[in-house]
Design a protein around this motif. Structure first.
Motif, PDB file in Angstrom:
ATOM      1  N   MET A 190       0.840  -1.329   0.070  1.00  0.00           N
ATOM      2  CA  MET A 190      -0.368  -0.198   0.135  1.00  0.00           C
ATOM      3  C   MET A 190       0.895   1.042  -0.048  1.00  0.00           C
ATOM      4  SD  MET A 190      -3.116   1.092   0.079  1.00  0.00           S
ATOM      5  CE  MET A 190      -4.122   2.256   0.531  1.00  0.00           C
ATOM      6  N   LYS A 191       1.903   1.102   0.710  1.00  0.00           N
ATOM      7  CA  LYS A 191       2.796   2.307   1.180  1.00  0.00           C
ATOM      8  C   LYS A 191       3.406   2.741  -0.281  1.00  0.00           C
ATOM      9  CE  LYS A 191       7.391   3.071   2.512  1.00  0.00           C
ATOM     10  NZ  LYS A 191       8.371   2.498   3.513  1.00  0.00           N
ATOM     11  N   GLN A 192       4.182   1.756  -1.105  1.00  0.00           N
ATOM     12  CA  GLN A 192       4.588   1.838  -2.346  1.00  0.00           C
ATOM     13  C   GLN A 192       3.557   2.164  -3.379  1.00  0.00           C
ATOM     14  OE1 GLN A 192       8.024   1.650  -2.549  1.00  0.00           O
ATOM     15  NE2 GLN A 192       7.683   2.668  -4.477  1.00  0.00           N
ATOM     16  N   LYS A 193       2.463   1.774  -3.268  1.00  0.00           N
ATOM     17  CA  LYS A 193       1.357   2.389  -4.341  1.00  0.00           C
ATOM     18  C   LYS A 193       1.075   3.990  -4.237  1.00  0.00           C
ATOM     19  CE  LYS A 193      -3.105   1.378  -6.209  1.00  0.00           C
ATOM     20  NZ  LYS A 193      -4.313   0.647  -5.993  1.00  0.00           N
ATOM     21  N   LYS A 194       1.011   4.322  -2.787  1.00  0.00           N
ATOM     22  CA  LYS A 194       0.997   5.821  -2.765  1.00  0.00           C
ATOM     23  C   LYS A 194       2.237   6.473  -3.134  1.00  0.00           C
ATOM     24  CE  LYS A 194      -2.473   5.788   1.092  1.00  0.00           C
ATOM     25  NZ  LYS A 194      -2.580   6.108   2.328  1.00  0.00           N
ATOM     26  N   ILE A 195       3.532   5.942  -2.927  1.00  0.00           N
ATOM     27  CA  ILE A 195       4.521   6.538  -3.276  1.00  0.00           C
ATOM     28  C   ILE A 195       4.734   6.769  -4.834  1.00  0.00           C
ATOM     29  CG2 ILE A 195       7.180   6.328  -3.414  1.00  0.00           C
ATOM     30  CD1 ILE A 195       7.133   5.399  -0.513  1.00  0.00           C
ATOM     31  N   ASP A 196       4.606   5.574  -5.527  1.00  0.00           N
ATOM     32  CA  ASP A 196       4.652   5.785  -6.826  1.00  0.00           C
ATOM     33  C   ASP A 196       3.522   6.498  -7.460  1.00  0.00           C
ATOM     34  OD1 ASP A 196       6.469   3.696  -6.718  1.00  0.00           O
ATOM     35  OD2 ASP A 196       5.137   1.897  -7.337  1.00  0.00           O
ATOM     36  N   SER A 197       2.355   6.546  -7.054  1.00  0.00           N
ATOM     37  CA  SER A 197       1.268   7.637  -7.412  1.00  0.00           C
ATOM     38  C   SER A 197       1.745   8.915  -7.214  1.00  0.00           C
ATOM     39  CB  SER A 197       0.120   7.394  -6.721  1.00  0.00           C
ATOM     40  OG  SER A 197      -0.951   7.980  -7.031  1.00  0.00           O
ATOM     41  N   CYS A 198       2.140   9.350  -6.164  1.00  0.00           N
ATOM     42  CA  CYS A 198       3.055  10.647  -5.772  1.00  0.00           C
ATOM     43  C   CYS A 198       3.982  10.998  -6.968  1.00  0.00           C
ATOM     44  CB  CYS A 198       3.520  10.721  -4.383  1.00  0.00           C
ATOM     45  SG  CYS A 198       3.632  12.374  -3.918  1.00  0.00           S
ATOM     46  N   ILE A 199       4.714  10.129  -6.887  1.00  0.00           N
ATOM     47  CA  ILE A 199       6.007  10.282  -8.128  1.00  0.00           C
ATOM     48  C   ILE A 199       5.564  10.298  -9.577  1.00  0.00           C
ATOM     49  CG2 ILE A 199       7.959   9.223  -9.043  1.00  0.00           C
ATOM     50  CD1 ILE A 199       8.669   7.881  -6.486  1.00  0.00           C
ATOM     51  N   ALA A 200       4.475   9.864  -9.828  1.00  0.00           N
ATOM     52  CA  ALA A 200       3.931   9.953 -11.154  1.00  0.00           C
ATOM     53  C   ALA A 200       3.441  11.435 -11.285  1.00  0.00           C
ATOM     54  CB  ALA A 200       2.958   8.908 -11.545  1.00  0.00           C
ATOM     55  N   ALA A 201       2.626  11.759 -10.356  1.00  0.00           N
ATOM     56  CA  ALA A 201       2.060  13.000 -10.355  1.00  0.00           C
ATOM     57  C   ALA A 201       3.022  14.203 -10.345  1.00  0.00           C
ATOM     58  CB  ALA A 201       0.985  13.277  -9.048  1.00  0.00           C
ATOM     59  N   CYS A 202       4.073  14.174  -9.696  1.00  0.00           N
ATOM     60  CA  CYS A 202       5.167  15.026  -9.513  1.00  0.00           C
ATOM     61  C   CYS A 202       5.803  15.093 -10.932  1.00  0.00           C
ATOM     62  CB  CYS A 202       6.172  14.624  -8.672  1.00  0.00           C
ATOM     63  SG  CYS A 202       5.693  14.810  -6.533  1.00  0.00           S
ATOM     64  N   SER A 203       6.141  13.786 -11.414  1.00  0.00           N
ATOM     65  CA  SER A 203       6.614  13.935 -12.862  1.00  0.00           C
ATOM     66  C   SER A 203       5.606  14.490 -14.015  1.00  0.00           C
ATOM     67  CB  SER A 203       6.714  12.461 -13.196  1.00  0.00           C
ATOM     68  OG  SER A 203       7.260  12.613 -14.496  1.00  0.00           O
ATOM     69  N   ALA A 204       4.526  14.398 -13.899  1.00  0.00           N
ATOM     70  CA  ALA A 204       3.402  15.234 -14.707  1.00  0.00           C
ATOM     71  C   ALA A 204       3.498  16.526 -14.623  1.00  0.00           C
ATOM     72  CB  ALA A 204       2.131  14.592 -14.719  1.00  0.00           C
ATOM     73  N   CYS A 205       3.551  16.950 -13.050  1.00  0.00           N
ATOM     74  CA  CYS A 205       3.696  18.300 -12.884  1.00  0.00           C
ATOM     75  C   CYS A 205       4.835  19.103 -13.504  1.00  0.00           C
ATOM     76  CB  CYS A 205       3.640  18.378 -11.438  1.00  0.00           C
ATOM     77  SG  CYS A 205       3.341  20.086 -10.571  1.00  0.00           S
ATOM     78  N   VAL A 206       6.098  18.397 -13.294  1.00  0.00           N
ATOM     79  CA  VAL A 206       7.356  18.977 -13.720  1.00  0.00           C
ATOM     80  C   VAL A 206       7.124  19.319 -15.297  1.00  0.00           C
ATOM     81  CG1 VAL A 206       9.803  18.419 -14.505  1.00  0.00           C
ATOM     82  CG2 VAL A 206       9.086  17.807 -12.082  1.00  0.00           C
ATOM     83  N   ILE A 207       6.813  18.096 -15.909  1.00  0.00           N
ATOM     84  CA  ILE A 207       6.374  18.258 -17.325  1.00  0.00           C
ATOM     85  C   ILE A 207       5.397  19.710 -17.662  1.00  0.00           C
ATOM     86  CG2 ILE A 207       5.883  17.289 -19.535  1.00  0.00           C
ATOM     87  CD1 ILE A 207       6.649  14.880 -18.190  1.00  0.00           C
ATOM     88  N   ALA A 208       4.221  19.557 -17.179  1.00  0.00           N
ATOM     89  CA  ALA A 208       3.434  20.653 -17.212  1.00  0.00           C
ATOM     90  C   ALA A 208       3.942  22.013 -16.922  1.00  0.00           C
ATOM     91  CB  ALA A 208       2.158  20.497 -16.463  1.00  0.00           C
ATOM     92  N   CYS A 209       4.537  22.228 -15.984  1.00  0.00           N
ATOM     93  CA  CYS A 209       5.156  23.728 -15.701  1.00  0.00           C
ATOM     94  C   CYS A 209       6.303  23.857 -16.663  1.00  0.00           C
ATOM     95  CB  CYS A 209       5.702  23.565 -13.974  1.00  0.00           C
ATOM     96  SG  CYS A 209       4.713  23.308 -12.675  1.00  0.00           S
ATOM     97  N   LEU A 210       7.177  23.220 -16.881  1.00  0.00           N
ATOM     98  CA  LEU A 210       8.059  23.519 -17.913  1.00  0.00           C
ATOM     99  C   LEU A 210       7.389  23.756 -19.160  1.00  0.00           C
ATOM    100  CD1 LEU A 210      11.103  21.008 -16.883  1.00  0.00           C
ATOM    101  CD2 LEU A 210      10.735  23.394 -16.436  1.00  0.00           C
ATOM    102  N   GLN A 211       6.449  23.039 -19.599  1.00  0.00           N
ATOM    103  CA  GLN A 211       5.906  23.469 -20.878  1.00  0.00           C
ATOM    104  C   GLN A 211       5.079  24.779 -20.818  1.00  0.00           C
ATOM    105  OE1 GLN A 211       3.633  19.946 -21.707  1.00  0.00           O
ATOM    106  NE2 GLN A 211       4.954  18.826 -22.794  1.00  0.00           N
ATOM    107  N   CYS A 212       4.453  25.084 -19.545  1.00  0.00           N
ATOM    108  CA  CYS A 212       3.735  26.418 -19.394  1.00  0.00           C
ATOM    109  C   CYS A 212       4.646  27.484 -19.649  1.00  0.00           C
ATOM    110  CB  CYS A 212       3.057  26.294 -17.978  1.00  0.00           C
ATOM    111  SG  CYS A 212       2.023  27.731 -17.764  1.00  0.00           S
ATOM    112  N   LEU A 213       5.796  27.326 -18.678  1.00  0.00           N
ATOM    113  CA  LEU A 213       6.920  28.311 -18.698  1.00  0.00           C
ATOM    114  C   LEU A 213       7.426  28.636 -20.014  1.00  0.00           C
ATOM    115  CD1 LEU A 213       9.229  29.916 -16.855  1.00  0.00           C
ATOM    116  CD2 LEU A 213      10.392  27.782 -17.108  1.00  0.00           C
TER     117      LEU A 213
END
Length: 116
Positions: A1-24
């Protein structure tokens, strides 16, 4: 369960990095930089802290929980600013990615620190 939450957060962070850099990048090419100054700065801050959060979670940092809280706060600020410019597709997408990342980081803050 813990690893699933970590993986989900990492995926969301990755998508955020990409979206922020594209927006910038798109905001830089659109013209009125003074009008977009806060958006530009928050995009950069948000991309940086999201990347740091991914690294902290993947590396099982003892400060992961604190970093997630900071990421949540910066993502919410970036989303709020991008929502002011949601007439542009890239700001709208960035706000959505930031909100998702903030939510995943919020969930990480509810995980027992000894188990994070």
């Amino acid at each position: 369960m813990k690893q699933k939450k970590i993986d989900s957060c990492i995926a969301a962070c990755s998508a955020c990095v990409i979206a922020c850099l594209q927006c910038l990048n798109n905001c830089l090419s659109e013209g009125d930089l003074k009008k977009m100054a806060r958006c530009l700065k928050l995009n950069q801050d948000c991309a940086n802290v999201s990347l740091l959060t991914m690294q902290a979670l993947a590396g099982d940092s003892e400060f992961a929980k604190e970093i997630c809280k900071l990421c949540e706060d910066i993502c919410n600020a970036c989303a709020e600013e991008c929502e002011k410019h949601s007439h542009t597709d890239h700001c709208k997408k960035c706000a959505e990615a930031c909100r998702q990342c903030a939510e995943e980081c919020r969930k990480m803050n509810k995980v027992d620190k000894g188990n994070l």
